[in-house]
Design a protein around this motif. Structure first.
Motif, PDB file in Angstrom:
ATOM      1  N   SER A  34       0.839  -1.202   0.000  1.00  0.00           N
ATOM      2  CA  SER A  34       0.000   0.000   0.000  1.00  0.00           C
ATOM      3  C   SER A  34       0.872   1.248   0.000  1.00  0.00           C
ATOM      4  O   SER A  34       2.024   1.214   0.435  1.00  0.00           O
ATOM      5  N   ARG A  36       0.410   3.739   1.883  1.00  0.00           N
ATOM      6  CA  ARG A  36       0.623   4.054   3.302  1.00  0.00           C
ATOM      7  C   ARG A  36       1.767   3.223   3.869  1.00  0.00           C
ATOM      8  O   ARG A  36       2.602   3.713   4.626  1.00  0.00           O
ATOM      9  N   GLY A  37       1.832   1.940   3.496  1.00  0.00           N
ATOM     10  CA  GLY A  37       2.914   1.075   3.960  1.00  0.00           C
ATOM     11  C   GLY A  37       4.264   1.522   3.438  1.00  0.00           C
ATOM     12  O   GLY A  37       5.267   1.490   4.154  1.00  0.00           O
ATOM     13  N   ALA A  39       5.010   4.611   2.606  1.00  0.00           N
ATOM     14  CA  ALA A  39       5.320   5.848   3.325  1.00  0.00           C
ATOM     15  C   ALA A  39       5.905   5.541   4.697  1.00  0.00           C
ATOM     16  O   ALA A  39       6.906   6.142   5.107  1.00  0.00           O
ATOM     17  N   ALA A  40       5.308   4.584   5.391  1.00  0.00           N
ATOM     18  CA  ALA A  40       5.811   4.209   6.723  1.00  0.00           C
ATOM     19  C   ALA A  40       7.232   3.653   6.624  1.00  0.00           C
ATOM     20  O   ALA A  40       8.105   3.990   7.436  1.00  0.00           O
ATOM     21  N   ASP A  45       5.295  11.049   5.206  1.00  0.00           N
ATOM     22  CA  ASP A  45       3.840  11.100   5.203  1.00  0.00           C
ATOM     23  C   ASP A  45       3.316  10.494   3.898  1.00  0.00           C
ATOM     24  O   ASP A  45       3.906  10.704   2.828  1.00  0.00           O
ATOM     25  N   SER A  46       2.196   9.776   3.968  1.00  0.00           N
ATOM     26  CA  SER A  46       1.658   9.140   2.765  1.00  0.00           C
ATOM     27  C   SER A  46       1.235  10.174   1.719  1.00  0.00           C
ATOM     28  O   SER A  46       1.245   9.883   0.524  1.00  0.00           O
ATOM     29  N   ARG A  50       2.031  10.200  -2.428  1.00  0.00           N
ATOM     30  CA  ARG A  50       1.027  10.468  -3.473  1.00  0.00           C
ATOM     31  C   ARG A  50       1.412  11.683  -4.309  1.00  0.00           C
ATOM     32  O   ARG A  50       1.200  11.700  -5.517  1.00  0.00           O
ATOM     33  N   LYS A  56      -0.211   3.881  -6.912  1.00  0.00           N
ATOM     34  CA  LYS A  56       0.657   2.727  -6.684  1.00  0.00           C
ATOM     35  C   LYS A  56       1.236   2.226  -8.008  1.00  0.00           C
ATOM     36  O   LYS A  56       2.394   1.812  -8.070  1.00  0.00           O
TER      37      LYS A  56
END
Length: 196
Positions: A34, A36-37, A39-40, A45-46, A50, A56
């Motif tokens: 993902s 978000r994953g 970004a982590a 920050d996600s 983007r 993706k």
């Protein structure tokens, strides 16, 4: 008044995101990765992921084009005697995959191609068309397109059997052990010469 926005000077944030994404795709495949994953994993920050890449699919494209550089692959394989091009190609391909116990991000591209049509199309374009297709054409084979597809099937099949299925004999064998077995077949595909 405090400044906002990007700090002046060079930044490696984009490269850090691409590296984190390559690791995520390698470990989880396309579907399970993902934004978000990523970004982590990159420590950002996600929204920044983007903003840089949009989706993706675009992020995966960035990872793939960073890992598969057709000019580099062609140069590595073309340097030397034509009758040993298959051996150089297999050696180069296995070097991209990395160690059997800890495959590199290139294996993530292959793994992701199973899950995603976007990843499969990108792998076809970069590996089968741009690298293998150009190599087969350089040998002036009458069946260059088929030869490139067969070479791709051999190499991707080897990657899946060795790194995903983990067949014991393939994981135990070193790169130099595998080359004499695989290279003649790949060479025959590239040159359009059938092994009798």
């Amino acid at each position: 008044m405090a400044r906002t926005g990007r700090r002046p000077g060079p930044t490696s944030t984009r490269e850090s995101i691409v590296a984190a994404a390559a690791e995520c795709f390698a470990a989880q495949g396309f579907d399970a990765t993902s934004m978000r994953g990523v970004a982590a994993a990159a420590g950002v920050d996600s929204a920044l992921v983007r903003r840089f890449f949009g989706s993706k699919e675009q992020l995966f494209t960035e990872v793939a084009t960073a890992l598969i550089v057709p000019e580099r692959a062609l140069a590595a394989v073309a340097a030397g005697a034509p009758d040993a091009a298959g051996a150089r190609l297999v050696r180069y391909f296995l070097s991209l995959l990395g160690d059997v116990s800890q495959p590199g991000p290139f294996f993530g591209l292959i793994r992701s191609a199973v899950d995603s049509e976007h990843a499969a199309a990108l792998l076809r374009r970069l590996l089968a068309d741009r690298v293998l297709g150009e190599l087969a054409t350089s040998f002036r084979s009458e069946n260059a397109e088929l030869g490139a597809a067969l070479a791709a099937s051999q190499l991707v099949g080897l990657a899946v059997a060795r790194y995903a299925v983990r067949l014991d004999a393939l994981t135990a064998a070193g790169t130099e052990d595998l080359i004499p077995w695989v290279a003649p077949v790949v060479q025959s595909y590239l040159t359009g010469t059938r092994i009798s």
